[in-house]
Every structure is written in C-alpha cells, then in structure tokens.
Design a protein around this motif. Structure first.
Motif, PDB file in Angstrom:
ATOM      1  N   ALA A 163      37.559  27.003  38.152  1.00  0.00           N
ATOM      2  CA  ALA A 163      38.322  27.699  39.181  1.00  0.00           C
ATOM      3  C   ALA A 163      39.571  26.891  39.513  1.00  0.00           C
ATOM      4  CB  ALA A 163      37.481  27.877  40.446  1.00  0.00           C
ATOM      5  N   MET A 164      40.547  27.575  40.084  1.00  0.00           N
ATOM      6  CA  MET A 164      41.709  26.895  40.668  1.00  0.00           C
ATOM      7  C   MET A 164      41.450  26.823  42.164  1.00  0.00           C
ATOM      8  SD  MET A 164      43.739  25.925  38.324  1.00  0.00           S
ATOM      9  CE  MET A 164      45.201  25.476  39.223  1.00  0.00           C
ATOM     10  N   ALA A 208      39.190  22.982  39.003  1.00  0.00           N
ATOM     11  CA  ALA A 208      37.951  22.369  39.484  1.00  0.00           C
ATOM     12  C   ALA A 208      36.761  23.003  38.784  1.00  0.00           C
ATOM     13  CB  ALA A 208      37.832  22.559  40.991  1.00  0.00           C
ATOM     14  N   GLU A 209      35.685  22.269  38.756  1.00  0.00           N
ATOM     15  CA  GLU A 209      34.402  22.763  38.280  1.00  0.00           C
ATOM     16  C   GLU A 209      33.528  22.915  39.522  1.00  0.00           C
ATOM     17  OE1 GLU A 209      31.888  24.287  35.589  1.00  0.00           O
ATOM     18  OE2 GLU A 209      33.794  23.422  34.952  1.00  0.00           O
ATOM     19  N   LEU A 210      33.102  24.154  39.788  1.00  0.00           N
ATOM     20  CA  LEU A 210      32.331  24.456  40.994  1.00  0.00           C
ATOM     21  C   LEU A 210      31.051  25.195  40.630  1.00  0.00           C
ATOM     22  CD1 LEU A 210      35.213  25.796  43.269  1.00  0.00           C
ATOM     23  CD2 LEU A 210      34.179  23.529  43.348  1.00  0.00           C
ATOM     24  N   PRO A 211      30.075  25.199  41.540  1.00  0.00           N
ATOM     25  CA  PRO A 211      28.871  25.993  41.273  1.00  0.00           C
ATOM     26  C   PRO A 211      29.200  27.478  41.239  1.00  0.00           C
ATOM     27  CG  PRO A 211      28.554  24.505  43.145  1.00  0.00           C
ATOM     28  CD  PRO A 211      30.001  24.460  42.785  1.00  0.00           C
ATOM     29  N   GLU A 212      28.448  28.207  40.451  1.00  0.00           N
ATOM     30  CA  GLU A 212      28.607  29.658  40.415  1.00  0.00           C
ATOM     31  C   GLU A 212      28.278  30.212  41.805  1.00  0.00           C
ATOM     32  OE1 GLU A 212      25.871  32.797  38.265  1.00  0.00           O
ATOM     33  OE2 GLU A 212      27.116  31.720  36.807  1.00  0.00           O
ATOM     34  N   ILE A 240      39.296  28.837  46.907  1.00  0.00           N
ATOM     35  CA  ILE A 240      39.716  29.470  45.659  1.00  0.00           C
ATOM     36  C   ILE A 240      40.577  30.651  46.081  1.00  0.00           C
ATOM     37  CG2 ILE A 240      39.020  30.632  43.546  1.00  0.00           C
ATOM     38  CD1 ILE A 240      36.275  29.290  43.850  1.00  0.00           C
ATOM     39  N   PRO A 241      41.885  30.620  45.818  1.00  0.00           N
ATOM     40  CA  PRO A 241      42.743  31.724  46.255  1.00  0.00           C
ATOM     41  C   PRO A 241      42.583  32.965  45.381  1.00  0.00           C
ATOM     42  CG  PRO A 241      44.043  30.064  45.107  1.00  0.00           C
ATOM     43  CD  PRO A 241      42.632  29.546  45.175  1.00  0.00           C
ATOM     44  N   GLY A 242      43.179  34.041  45.841  1.00  0.00           N
ATOM     45  CA  GLY A 242      43.208  35.281  45.068  1.00  0.00           C
ATOM     46  C   GLY A 242      42.380  36.374  45.688  1.00  0.00           C
ATOM     47  N   TRP A 243      43.038  37.357  46.277  1.00  0.00           N
ATOM     48  CA  TRP A 243      42.355  38.477  46.925  1.00  0.00           C
ATOM     49  C   TRP A 243      42.046  39.601  45.953  1.00  0.00           C
ATOM     50  CZ3 TRP A 243      45.403  39.545  52.084  1.00  0.00           C
ATOM     51  CH2 TRP A 243      45.281  38.441  52.933  1.00  0.00           C
ATOM     52  N   LEU A 299      40.653  33.443  41.625  1.00  0.00           N
ATOM     53  CA  LEU A 299      41.130  32.546  40.575  1.00  0.00           C
ATOM     54  C   LEU A 299      39.985  31.668  40.076  1.00  0.00           C
ATOM     55  CD1 LEU A 299      44.703  31.459  41.736  1.00  0.00           C
ATOM     56  CD2 LEU A 299      43.996  33.389  40.330  1.00  0.00           C
ATOM     57  N   ALA A 300      38.958  32.332  39.583  1.00  0.00           N
ATOM     58  CA  ALA A 300      37.756  31.652  39.116  1.00  0.00           C
ATOM     59  C   ALA A 300      37.099  32.485  38.028  1.00  0.00           C
ATOM     60  CB  ALA A 300      36.785  31.472  40.285  1.00  0.00           C
ATOM     61  N   GLU A 301      36.160  31.900  37.338  1.00  0.00           N
ATOM     62  CA  GLU A 301      35.431  32.635  36.304  1.00  0.00           C
ATOM     63  C   GLU A 301      34.573  33.738  36.912  1.00  0.00           C
ATOM     64  OE1 GLU A 301      34.057  30.257  32.630  1.00  0.00           O
ATOM     65  OE2 GLU A 301      33.919  28.847  34.331  1.00  0.00           O
ATOM     66  N   PHE A 302      34.016  33.472  38.100  1.00  0.00           N
ATOM     67  CA  PHE A 302      33.130  34.432  38.756  1.00  0.00           C
ATOM     68  C   PHE A 302      33.477  34.553  40.230  1.00  0.00           C
ATOM     69  CE2 PHE A 302      30.576  32.632  35.301  1.00  0.00           C
ATOM     70  CZ  PHE A 302      30.147  33.781  34.660  1.00  0.00           C
ATOM     71  N   VAL A 303      33.177  35.713  40.782  1.00  0.00           N
ATOM     72  CA  VAL A 303      33.256  35.907  42.221  1.00  0.00           C
ATOM     73  C   VAL A 303      32.071  36.782  42.624  1.00  0.00           C
ATOM     74  CG1 VAL A 303      34.772  37.937  42.101  1.00  0.00           C
ATOM     75  CG2 VAL A 303      34.767  36.538  44.146  1.00  0.00           C
ATOM     76  N   ALA A 304      31.468  36.442  43.759  1.00  0.00           N
ATOM     77  CA  ALA A 304      30.415  37.282  44.328  1.00  0.00           C
ATOM     78  C   ALA A 304      31.111  38.219  45.302  1.00  0.00           C
ATOM     79  CB  ALA A 304      29.368  36.427  45.045  1.00  0.00           C
ATOM     80  N   ALA A 305      31.026  39.516  45.048  1.00  0.00           N
ATOM     81  CA  ALA A 305      31.773  40.485  45.854  1.00  0.00           C
ATOM     82  C   ALA A 305      30.840  41.501  46.500  1.00  0.00           C
ATOM     83  CB  ALA A 305      32.798  41.209  44.983  1.00  0.00           C
ATOM     84  N   ASP A 306      31.103  41.792  47.750  1.00  0.00           N
ATOM     85  CA  ASP A 306      30.408  42.857  48.463  1.00  0.00           C
ATOM     86  C   ASP A 306      30.779  44.170  47.779  1.00  0.00           C
ATOM     87  OD1 ASP A 306      30.006  45.019  50.403  1.00  0.00           O
ATOM     88  OD2 ASP A 306      29.688  43.425  51.870  1.00  0.00           O
ATOM     89  N   VAL A 307      29.818  45.034  47.541  1.00  0.00           N
ATOM     90  CA  VAL A 307      30.119  46.277  46.824  1.00  0.00           C
ATOM     91  C   VAL A 307      31.110  47.152  47.579  1.00  0.00           C
ATOM     92  CG1 VAL A 307      28.000  46.343  45.479  1.00  0.00           C
ATOM     93  CG2 VAL A 307      28.061  47.445  47.710  1.00  0.00           C
ATOM     94  N   ARG A 308      31.229  46.966  48.888  1.00  0.00           N
ATOM     95  CA  ARG A 308      32.204  47.759  49.664  1.00  0.00           C
ATOM     96  C   ARG A 308      33.639  47.373  49.339  1.00  0.00           C
ATOM     97  NH1 ARG A 308      29.995  46.381  55.427  1.00  0.00           N
ATOM     98  NH2 ARG A 308      29.879  44.427  54.309  1.00  0.00           N
ATOM     99  N   THR A 309      33.832  46.245  48.646  1.00  0.00           N
ATOM    100  CA  THR A 309      35.183  45.799  48.303  1.00  0.00           C
ATOM    101  C   THR A 309      35.558  46.153  46.869  1.00  0.00           C
ATOM    102  OG1 THR A 309      34.497  43.598  47.526  1.00  0.00           O
ATOM    103  CG2 THR A 309      34.940  43.849  49.892  1.00  0.00           C
TER     104      THR A 309
END
Length: 146
Positions: free
Chosen positions: A3-4, A18-22, A62-65, A102-112
């Motif tokens: 991630a950035m 950076a290397e962060l947990p999923e 981690i930026p990026g909307w 700005l990462a390999e993964f993002v956990a997103a609420d389905v409403r978004t």
C-alpha cells in the motif's frame, strides 16, 4: 499487502510504500482486490491536514476514496456480490479509520459499492465515484433537472 501510506501530514513527500496486514472484513463488507484507484482534491486536503480539527485520523493512512476492483471475498451478509464481481466504490468513510484505495485490498461496506459498468476499464471506472456523485448532485439537486 502492499500500500501507499502517509504517517504524518504533508505533501507528496510524505507518501511511502508500506507492507501492511490485509484489511479485515465484517458481516456486511467485502474484500476487494483493487485494480485501480483515483485521487481527488479532498484526498490531498486530508493528507495536508486541512481537516485535522474535524476528523479523527489514524496513522498510517492509506489515501484514495475511489476504487475499482474485483470482490475477492464477500461477507456472509452480502448477497449482492460474490467472489469475482467487478465493482466500483466510494470508500471515503473508511479511509481515515482503516484503509483507502491505494492498496492491493480494501474492505468495503457493500453500501459503498456498485457493479462496474462492463463498458469501462478498471482505470476509467475508478474515476467515476466521486466525480459521478458530484455531477449527479449538481444536475439533480443544484440545477433541479427533471
């Protein structure tokens, strides 16, 4: 995951890989493998600390909307998406607390999230959420176009 991130407020110089947990998912969230992400002026303002008095920020950020990607793992209460669903999302609410785009993964609420238009590339689709919302609000609410 890669991630950035920024660990303090500032300009482009504070961004670093950076290397962060999923990110963890919950009952009504999905894990999205990000294929493309977009930055907006609001991202730059947050990174600069312009809203520090109004929003709690948890570093590293981690930026990026705006994201476009593929559902990797749906939550148990997310029947609208399955693994492999192509989606776009406006994940603003999660950026300051957990993970942005700005990462390999993002956990997103389905409403978004919504399904990615099939005629758009992931790169094109990642620029749609905030710009599309802004255009919609201008046309429908501000101009009252029927």
């Amino acid at each position: 995951m890669k991630a950035m991130v920024y660990r303090r407020y500032g300009g482009p110089e504070v961004l670093e890989p950076a290397e962060l947990p999923e990110p963890k998912t919950h009952v009504d969230t999905v894990l999205v493998r990000v294929k493309a992400a977009a930055l907006n002026p609001a991202d730059l303002a947050l990174q600069a600390g312009a809203l520090d008095d109004a929003l709690d920020t948890y570093f590293p950020v981690i930026p990026g909307w705006d994201i476009a990607g593929v559902v990797e793992r749906p939550g148990p209460a997310t029947p609208e998406f399955s693994a492999g669903s192509e989606v776009i999302g406006y994940v603003r609410g999660d950026v300051q607390r957990t993970h942005g785009g700005l990462a390999e993964f993002v956990a997103a609420d389905v409403r978004t999230l919504v399904r990615k238009p099939g005629t758009m590339s992931f790169t094109q689709a990642s620029g749609l959420p905030l710009a599309g919302l802004t255009a919609y609000q201008a046309v429908v609410h501000a101009l009252n176009v029927q």
